[in-house]
Write an enzyme that holds these catalytic residues in place. Structure first.
Site, mmCIF file in Angstrom:
data_model
loop_
_atom_site.group_PDB
_atom_site.id
_atom_site.type_symbol
_atom_site.label_atom_id
_atom_site.label_comp_id
_atom_site.label_asym_id
_atom_site.label_seq_id
_atom_site.Cartn_x
_atom_site.Cartn_y
_atom_site.Cartn_z
ATOM 1 N N TYR A 124 0.664 -1.212 -0.428
ATOM 2 C CA TYR A 124 0.307 0.186 -0.041
ATOM 3 C C TYR A 124 1.018 1.261 -0.002
ATOM 4 C CZ TYR A 124 -4.179 -3.096 0.988
ATOM 5 O OH TYR A 124 -5.027 -3.449 1.558
ATOM 6 N N LYS A 191 4.025 -13.309 6.276
ATOM 7 C CA LYS A 191 4.096 -14.784 4.696
ATOM 8 C C LYS A 191 5.564 -14.999 4.891
ATOM 9 C CE LYS A 191 1.483 -17.763 2.292
ATOM 10 N NZ LYS A 191 0.807 -18.950 2.522
ATOM 11 N N ASP A 224 -2.823 -17.085 6.579
ATOM 12 C CA ASP A 224 -3.750 -18.107 5.920
ATOM 13 C C ASP A 224 -4.406 -18.956 7.552
ATOM 14 O OD1 ASP A 224 -1.036 -19.361 5.325
ATOM 15 O OD2 ASP A 224 -1.761 -20.284 3.845
ATOM 16 N N ASP A 248 -5.498 -4.558 6.965
ATOM 17 C CA ASP A 248 -6.929 -4.475 6.108
ATOM 18 C C ASP A 248 -7.997 -5.360 5.964
ATOM 19 O OD1 ASP A 248 -8.344 -2.472 5.044
ATOM 20 O OD2 ASP A 248 -7.131 -2.262 3.259
#
Ligand code: NAD
Length: 358
Positions: A124, A191, A224, A248
């Site tokens: 972002y 991740k 995840d 987010d």
């Protein structure tokens, strides 16, 4: 007056929920002098600017702001005012608590989570190159010259940027928040198994910062798996800290777990200033009707009181809001099981019921 606070009423239902919040915070007895400033469509009309410099200066001076939602103009090329505000003031931490309120319809009960989202870096950061542009071609050529994996010539690019300093300060913010609010555990979400350099860096810095807070437990989860665990055993978690994109998504996931937009507060915090706001938008169809739910903005005000060190007053406000919602009588239409507007409280009526319970 103990505090001077910048108040941005915003657009649509903003002025109504902001007025209700002022009423409740004033009634706590914490002396607040409100410095009311424009931003959003209202400011565009009156000042020719979505985010007037006088509003930014006011927040810089007062160091704390409370903001209503703003309408984003469509098709005019304006970037989001909210993003502009965060960047102009260096508000790097986005604080999103998600706590069950009895009486609010939701899939889960007994949730008490806090998402701390990094606000400035990651995908972002706004470093993007359009497909087929000369800039994209130049960047792709540069990368292909040094990378074993090749990028297609017509690819569009968004750069994921994570820095050691940006990672350290957001994780430190999460631990400081945990310490100040008696939270027991901080979980870093990432991740790093796939993005070894960017998320790997975030995780490494998180582990280093965690060592400075031995009294607070620390662990990490892959994003995840975190989503699945939040659905299966949310009570195992407490404060979650993560880079921008995951933050987010997970902060909305957690908001959904406790009943959604109408009751979800947030804060944006930087080294020199902090701005608190409901996560919902300006809900134009409800504007001017005295029927919007003021809860999210009032709870944002409570979060602001915590930030100011006024923990007793914050707990009083949170308790009064919870009591009014639990009783289920003096609540706006969206909080009623029958959603019957004719039997619902008005925005101002709900605020008065909260004041009566303080
Ligand atoms: P929205 O949050 O305004 O509305 C979504 C739905 O929730 C609508 O049905 C609305 O009526 C309802 N709702 C939202 N808040 C409510 C409240 N307090 N009480 C009762 N009902 C409520 O989202 P949207 O419709 O996608 O966006 C409207 C405008 O707000 C857009 O211009 C958007 O860009 C802007 N927006 C601003 C912010 C912000 O300033 N932080 C955040 C999101 C959207």
């Amino acid at each position: 007056m103990a505090y001077r606070i910048t108040l941005i009423p915003g657009d649509g239902i903003g002025p109504e929920v902001a007025g209700a919040t002022q009423r409740v915070l004033d009634a706590t007895g914490v002396g607040i002098e409100w410095d009311v400033r424009p931003a959003g469509m209202t400011a565009l009309e009156t000042h020719g600017d979505l985010l007037p410099e006088e509003t930014l200066d006011s927040i810089r001076r007062n160091k704390v702001g409370l903001k209503g939602p703003m309408t984003t103009p469509i098709g005019t090329g304006f970037r989001s005012v909210n993003v502009g505000l965060r960047h102009a003031l260096g508000l790097y931490a986005n604080l999103r608590p998600g706590k069950t309120i009895e009486g609010v319809q939701s899939t889960f009960d007994d949730i008490d989570l806090v998402v701390v989202r990094e606000n400035m870096e990651d995908l972002y950061a706004g470093v993007e190159f359009d497909t087929g542009s000369a800039e994209a071609r130049q960047v792709i050529e540069g990368i292909n010259a040094v990378s074993a994996k090749q990028i297609a010539a017509d690819a569009a690019l968004s750069i994921k940027m994570i820095t050691p300093e940006g990672s350290r300060r957001i994780v430190r913010y999460a631990f400081d928040y945990a310490r100040a609010n008696d939270r027991r555990l901080v979980t870093a979400v990432h991740k790093a198994n796939i993005m070894k350099f960017t998320d790997g860096l975030f995780l490494k810095e998180a582990q280093a910062v965690a060592a400075e807070y031995p009294e607070i437990e620390f662990n990490d989860r892959i994003v995840d798996n975190m989503c699945m665990q939040l659905m299966q055993k949310p009570r195992d978690y407490d404060v979650l800290v993560m880079p921008n994109l995951y933050g987010d998504i997970l902060s909305d996931l957690v908001a959904g777990m406790v009943g959604g937009l109408g009751v979800a507060p947030s804060g944006n915090i930087g080294p020199d200033a902090a701005v608190f706001e409901p996560i919902h938008g300006s809900a134009p169809s409800h504007a001017g009707k005295n029927e919007a739910n003021p809860t999210a903005m009032i709870l944002s005000g409570a979060l602001m009181l915590r930030h100011l060190g006024e923990r007793d007053a914050a707990e009083k406000v949170e308790g009064a809001v919870a009591g009014v919602i639990r009783d289920g009588q003096e609540v706006t239409y969206d909080l009623r099981a029958d959603r019957d507007p004719s039997r619902a409280a008005t925005t101002t009526g709900m605020a008065e019921a909260i004041v009566a319970r303080l």
